[in-house]
Design a protein around this motif. Structure first.
Motif, PDB file in Angstrom:
ATOM      1  N   GLU A 109     -72.629 -47.550 -16.823  1.00  0.00           N
ATOM      2  CA  GLU A 109     -71.839 -48.595 -17.497  1.00  0.00           C
ATOM      3  C   GLU A 109     -72.228 -49.974 -16.959  1.00  0.00           C
TER       4      GLU A 109
ATOM      5  N   TYR B  72     -71.499 -54.258 -17.483  1.00  0.00           N
ATOM      6  CA  TYR B  72     -70.627 -55.274 -18.079  1.00  0.00           C
ATOM      7  C   TYR B  72     -71.177 -56.650 -17.705  1.00  0.00           C
ATOM      8  N   ASN B  73     -71.651 -57.398 -18.694  1.00  0.00           N
ATOM      9  CA  ASN B  73     -72.195 -58.746 -18.483  1.00  0.00           C
ATOM     10  C   ASN B  73     -73.268 -58.779 -17.388  1.00  0.00           C
TER      11      ASN B  73
ATOM     12  N   ALA C 201     -70.628 -51.702 -13.777  1.00  0.00           N
ATOM     13  CA  ALA C 201     -69.172 -51.681 -13.936  1.00  0.00           C
ATOM     14  C   ALA C 201     -68.587 -50.420 -13.311  1.00  0.00           C
TER      15      ALA C 201
ATOM     16  N   LYS D 182     -61.318 -50.407 -12.337  1.00  0.00           N
ATOM     17  CA  LYS D 182     -60.620 -51.540 -11.716  1.00  0.00           C
ATOM     18  C   LYS D 182     -60.128 -51.141 -10.323  1.00  0.00           C
TER      19      LYS D 182
END
Lengths: 484, 94
Positions: B81, B83-84, B88, B91
């Protein structure tokens, strides 16, 4: 064509008896037809292989092509291959496509060799039977209900079944020599540092070493010529001159002093294996070699020392597989800890998890000195044994493993019984020495391996003696009855 | 040295692995048999063995120079994964 040795195939390509495309297509057809019986190959790279073969034919036509140009080979699935899945026999890396080649793979590519595919192996090279692979066990071509040895069992079985004339392999505790012995082929573990480990997925970094497998010692010499290189990207690569490993194959072995360690002919050695090895030593005597009894008094400690050092290094090396950067990730992790633990427990098989836990235990507070420190001291004793022995002998010989190929499941519930498969091979890894296994007889129709151990960077001498043995015997030409 | 199931749980935690209650007895037994094997090391006379330099060859060093180009896209292509441009993970802080 599949019955030719690699050396004969090189001559065939150069005398235009066949092209690399024809040769490659022949082996691809054979893999398609037979691999289902053996499960030796995980991934076949047919279209890429044919493209490489077309380029190789052009290069051969232009002249001055390297020896390996146009020769089809297989790579153990531990070597990273650019754009081709590299699984290391694990669910953890089932989806891993490296963006680069291992140096060994690059060396073969530069020489124009043709990659047919990637071979099956014990998961992360941890095993002596190929039963720990995520892709299922490899079947020994000599007896389909028996193991091919491990961890390089896929490479060994593929050569034995004539699915390729040569293959790459790796050896951390015997993973080239033991499967070579059980499958009736030749396999060489070079000196630690002789072949680059860059791009070879790490198991135990102070022990891992890549080497060649083929039917004959001469073919292993040809493959090692292509594999060996000094590599700045591997900090343990040794910048020693690299000879042409074929140049001394024909030297006579008159006067050669062979050390016979009494510890390698002890309780636990199958009587048929012992007889085959002793017969081959007589053959070498007939060629002019002298047999000298020697002692390797710390041999009995090599398996215990290995099962501290190798798992300790593995527990550190395999910490990189965490479900974050590449490889397997568990479904719907509830937090980061859960992601790490479930990804690793679901991605790694039982044997890999056991070794990670052993390594973690041996390195943990309160146990480090008693286990890891002690094992390193014993490792030095083992090195000293060899160093003392090589003051009076040129090579050391004995059995490669205690018995011929065993049946699937025979050692499944007892990890220690499996670990003792490598009782004669592990010490050379601990010392960093080169060692080779060549076929030297049969027991109940299954092959037996003769192990030849040399001093540091003495691969030339090992190959010379192995070649001379193969000039006067024909065990390397025997093939499984189903293929005859 | 025999190992107890409670120690296996701790070891699994340190190793970032899960050992469930169904398999813990088997895992404990098999790990104990391996530790019994490695305990043979204790019989070795090693008091005078210095392992501060295990090999006779010195470590090769290189200049502290950048040798790699930025391959972030290639290297992240196989990540589970992204993300930007970052890897990732779940959380960590509410």
């Amino acid at each position: 064509m599949h019955n030719f040795t690699l050396a004969e195939l090189i001559n065939g390509l150069r005398s235009n008896k066949f092209s690399s495309v024809e040769l490659t297509q022949h082996f691809l057809n054979r893999i398609k037809e037979l691999n289902g019986d053996y499960n030796a190959i995980i991934t076949t790279t047919a279209s890429q292989a044919l493209e490489s073969a077309i380029s190789a034919d052009q290069r051969l036509a232009n002249g001055n092509a390297p020896e390996m140009c146009g020769i089809p080979i297989l790579h153990k699935d531990i070597f990273c291959t650019n754009g081709v899945r590299t699984s290391c026999g694990s669910k953890m890396l089932d989806n891993f496509i490296p963006p680069y080649n291992a140096t060994v793979v690059e060396n073969f590519e530069n020489d124009g060799a043709v990659m047919l595919g990637k071979t099956n192996m014990d998961e992360f090279a941890m095993g002596s039977s190929n039963e720990t692979s995520f892709y299922g066990p490899v079947h020994n071509p000599w007896a389909l209900d028996c193991v091919p040895g491990g961890s390089s069992g896929g490479s060994a079985a593929a050569i034995s079944a004539r699915l390729a004339p040569g293959a790459t392999a790796t050896d951390t505790g015997g993973s080239i020599r033991q499967p070579a012995a059980l499958c009736g082929i030749s396999g060489l573990k070079p000196t630690y540092g002789r072949v680059s480990r860059w791009g070879m997925i790490a198991f135990a970094s102070s022990l891992d070493q890549a080497g060649p497998m083929a039917r004959t010692a001469e073919d292993c010499a040809i493959l090692l010529n292509a594999m060996a290189s000094f590599d700045e990207k591997d900090s343990t690569s040794v910048n020693e001159p690299i000879p042409n490993y074929r140049s001394k194959l024909d030297n006579p072995i008159n006067g050669l002093k062979i050390g016979i360690p009494r510890e390698y002919f002890s309780e636990g050695l199958h009587s048929g294996t012992e007889q085959a090895v002793r017969n081959s030593l007589v053959e070498l005597q007939n060629l002019g070699a002298k047999l000298i009894d020697i002692k390797l008094p710390s041999s009995h400690l090599s398996v215990p020392a290995y099962y501290v050092i190798a798992p300790a290094e593995a527990s550190a090396n395999l910490s990189r597989f965490d479900g974050v950067k590449y490889g397997y990730r568990c479904k719907e992790p509830k937090d980061l800890e859960d992601l790490y633990r479930r990804s690793r427990s679901e991605g790694f098989g039982e044997e890999v998890q056991r070794r990670i836990m052993i390594g973690t235990y041996c390195l943990s507070a309160g146990y480090y000195d008693a286990y890891y420190g002690k094992a390193q001291q014993v490792r030095k004793l083992i090195q000293q044994d060899f160093s003392d022995a090589f003051k009076s002998v040129d090579l050391i010989m004995g059995p490669t493993c205690p018995s011929p190929a065993f049946k699937f499941g025979a050692k499944g519930n007892d990890p220690v019984a499996m670990y003792l498969e490598d009782i004669y091979t592990i010490a050379t890894n601990l010392a960093g020495l080169p060692g080779m296994s060549i076929p030297c007889g049969q027991v109940d129709g299954k092959p037996v391996g003769l192990q030849i151990i040399g001093n540091y960077f003495n691969e030339e001498r090992i190959l010379n003696v192995a070649h001379q043995f193969q000039q006067s015997t024909d065990w390397h030409n025997h093939m499984p009855s189903e293929l005859a | 040295m025999a190992i107890k199931p409670a120690e296996i749980k701790k070891l699994a935690s340190l190793s970032r692995l899960v050992v469930d209650d169904k398999t813990i007895t088997d895992v404990t037994d098999r790990l104990s048999s391996v530790l019994a094997l490695v305990d043979q090391l204790q019989s070795a006379q090693t008091e005078s063995i210095d392992v501060s330099r295990p090999f006779h060859i010195a470590q090769r060093l290189r200049e502290d120079e950048i040798t790699e180009s930025n391959k972030i896209d290639e290297l992240q292509a196989t990540a589970p994964e992204i993300y930007n441009g970052f890897f990732a993970v779940p959380k960590m802080i509410d």
